[in-house]
Design a protein around this motif. Sequence first.
Motif, mmCIF file in Angstrom:
data_model
loop_
_atom_site.group_PDB
_atom_site.id
_atom_site.type_symbol
_atom_site.label_atom_id
_atom_site.label_comp_id
_atom_site.label_asym_id
_atom_site.label_seq_id
_atom_site.Cartn_x
_atom_site.Cartn_y
_atom_site.Cartn_z
ATOM 1 N N LEU A 111 0.817 -1.241 -0.011
ATOM 2 C CA LEU A 111 0.175 0.123 0.009
ATOM 3 C C LEU A 111 0.841 1.404 0.088
ATOM 4 O O LEU A 111 0.238 2.499 0.011
ATOM 5 N N GLY A 112 2.142 1.285 -0.036
ATOM 6 C CA GLY A 112 2.860 2.245 0.195
ATOM 7 C C GLY A 112 3.581 2.832 1.490
ATOM 8 O O GLY A 112 4.218 3.775 1.198
ATOM 9 N N PHE A 113 2.997 2.229 2.468
ATOM 10 C CA PHE A 113 3.340 2.544 3.692
ATOM 11 C C PHE A 113 4.422 1.953 4.214
ATOM 12 O O PHE A 113 5.031 0.921 3.861
ATOM 13 N N LEU A 114 5.141 2.593 5.215
ATOM 14 C CA LEU A 114 6.551 2.147 5.760
ATOM 15 C C LEU A 114 6.258 0.742 6.415
ATOM 16 O O LEU A 114 5.350 0.609 7.154
ATOM 17 N N ASP A 115 7.117 -0.112 5.901
ATOM 18 C CA ASP A 115 7.297 -1.460 6.743
ATOM 19 C C ASP A 115 8.393 -1.553 7.470
ATOM 20 O O ASP A 115 9.501 -2.005 7.310
ATOM 21 N N SER A 116 7.890 -1.060 8.628
ATOM 22 C CA SER A 116 8.840 -1.025 9.962
ATOM 23 C C SER A 116 9.433 -2.424 10.321
ATOM 24 O O SER A 116 10.751 -2.679 10.599
ATOM 25 N N ALA A 117 8.485 -3.546 10.126
ATOM 26 C CA ALA A 117 8.922 -4.722 10.703
ATOM 27 C C ALA A 117 9.807 -5.378 9.747
ATOM 28 O O ALA A 117 10.864 -5.927 10.274
ATOM 29 N N ARG A 118 9.893 -5.069 8.388
ATOM 30 C CA ARG A 118 10.678 -5.719 7.638
ATOM 31 C C ARG A 118 11.976 -4.834 7.716
ATOM 32 O O ARG A 118 13.051 -5.306 7.412
ATOM 33 N N ARG A 120 13.434 -3.571 10.238
ATOM 34 C CA ARG A 120 14.061 -3.980 11.507
ATOM 35 C C ARG A 120 14.677 -5.191 11.481
ATOM 36 O O ARG A 120 15.771 -5.413 11.646
ATOM 37 N N ALA A 121 13.900 -6.325 10.596
ATOM 38 C CA ALA A 121 14.358 -7.524 10.253
ATOM 39 C C ALA A 121 15.778 -7.496 9.500
ATOM 40 O O ALA A 121 16.693 -8.186 9.692
ATOM 41 N N GLU A 122 15.763 -6.617 8.523
ATOM 42 C CA GLU A 122 16.883 -6.448 7.532
ATOM 43 C C GLU A 122 17.957 -5.834 8.075
ATOM 44 O O GLU A 122 19.049 -6.235 7.945
ATOM 45 N N ALA A 123 17.517 -4.773 8.998
ATOM 46 C CA ALA A 123 18.727 -3.970 9.794
ATOM 47 C C ALA A 123 19.333 -4.963 10.749
ATOM 48 O O ALA A 123 20.429 -5.041 10.713
ATOM 49 N N GLU A 124 18.647 -6.062 11.453
ATOM 50 C CA GLU A 124 19.241 -6.776 12.393
ATOM 51 C C GLU A 124 20.077 -7.808 11.409
ATOM 52 O O GLU A 124 21.156 -8.289 11.899
ATOM 53 N N LYS A 135 24.895 -7.322 22.444
ATOM 54 C CA LYS A 135 23.760 -7.231 22.593
ATOM 55 C C LYS A 135 23.097 -5.723 23.055
ATOM 56 O O LYS A 135 21.999 -5.519 23.200
ATOM 57 N N VAL A 136 24.230 -4.929 23.323
ATOM 58 C CA VAL A 136 23.830 -3.596 23.881
ATOM 59 C C VAL A 136 23.231 -2.953 22.551
ATOM 60 O O VAL A 136 22.347 -2.050 22.908
ATOM 61 N N PHE A 137 23.504 -3.013 21.370
ATOM 62 C CA PHE A 137 23.019 -2.581 20.214
ATOM 63 C C PHE A 137 21.892 -3.293 19.559
ATOM 64 O O PHE A 137 21.661 -4.328 19.588
ATOM 65 N N SER A 138 21.123 -2.288 19.118
ATOM 66 C CA SER A 138 19.981 -2.795 18.354
ATOM 67 C C SER A 138 19.537 -1.820 17.396
ATOM 68 O O SER A 138 20.241 -0.816 17.162
ATOM 69 N N PRO A 139 18.753 -2.341 16.612
ATOM 70 C CA PRO A 139 18.265 -1.456 15.151
ATOM 71 C C PRO A 139 17.638 -0.088 15.798
ATOM 72 O O PRO A 139 17.788 0.909 14.896
ATOM 73 N N ASP A 140 17.205 -0.007 17.208
ATOM 74 C CA ASP A 140 16.866 1.164 17.351
ATOM 75 C C ASP A 140 17.883 2.258 18.191
ATOM 76 O O ASP A 140 17.382 3.163 18.750
ATOM 77 N N SER A 141 19.087 1.796 18.267
ATOM 78 C CA SER A 141 20.021 2.339 18.846
ATOM 79 C C SER A 141 20.162 3.652 18.132
ATOM 80 O O SER A 141 20.230 3.768 16.967
#
Length: 265
Positions: A111-118, A120-124, A135-141
Amino acid sequence: MVERLIELKSIAKTYGRVFAVGGVNFHVDRGEVVGLLGDNGAGKSTLIKILAGAIQPTSGEILVRGKRETHWSASRSRDAGIETVFQDRALCVQQTIIRNIFLGRELTNALGFLDSARERAEAERLMREIGFTSKVFSPDSIVGRLSGGERQGVALARAIYNKADLIVMDEPTTALSLTETEKVFRFVRAVRSGGRSVLFIGHNIHHVFDIAERFVVMDRGTVALQATKEEVGSAERLIAYMERLAHPQGVEIPPSPGHRPEAAA
């Protein structure tokens, strides 16, 4: 047979009557780390700008995977799989690792909306690939809370996401401590183990010698030396060679390991 990712043949760039680079022959093969060295004004910056498509060579040929390129540009360079990580890394330090990796190339759903879940998985996945094991770091760091070496890792992750086969790193260890420099080295080794190539540019010859397998030394716009680590022998010999370029008279290059004086006679 090793794949030749990019090759420059007789590349020259002039500004009026001034040669920034003149007749450079240069190549990078798949899965190798090449160290690019030279004093200020040697032509390194001009060469990487040509690779990035930021400036056009005055003459010469650019071949990508054996095919001659015409109308070379920044978009052609990116399409060829070349990404440059500049000294300032061009990161948004107030944003998360996720936002920096996908900046301008966000993943969206049907639908053209941001796919946050995908994202996050790709960033990990990318963080694991380049060696973010803590483990100190996460994609949200937040990137601004990372060390200098870790920020280089984020820039590399972004380059890999952009499907880079050749990553040009401009002075990646400048002002970094030994610990942070080793983090950068670990990231570079992970990139190489994934089949990608790195052009590692630096002024610290010991750093470049430690990480690279082959060296290209530029001097006043030309390639003065291309040699493997085995051929060079040691960082001290490489330093001595560059000192001789800067001061042609009176600098003796120490012998490489196993050198026999009678063999040179």
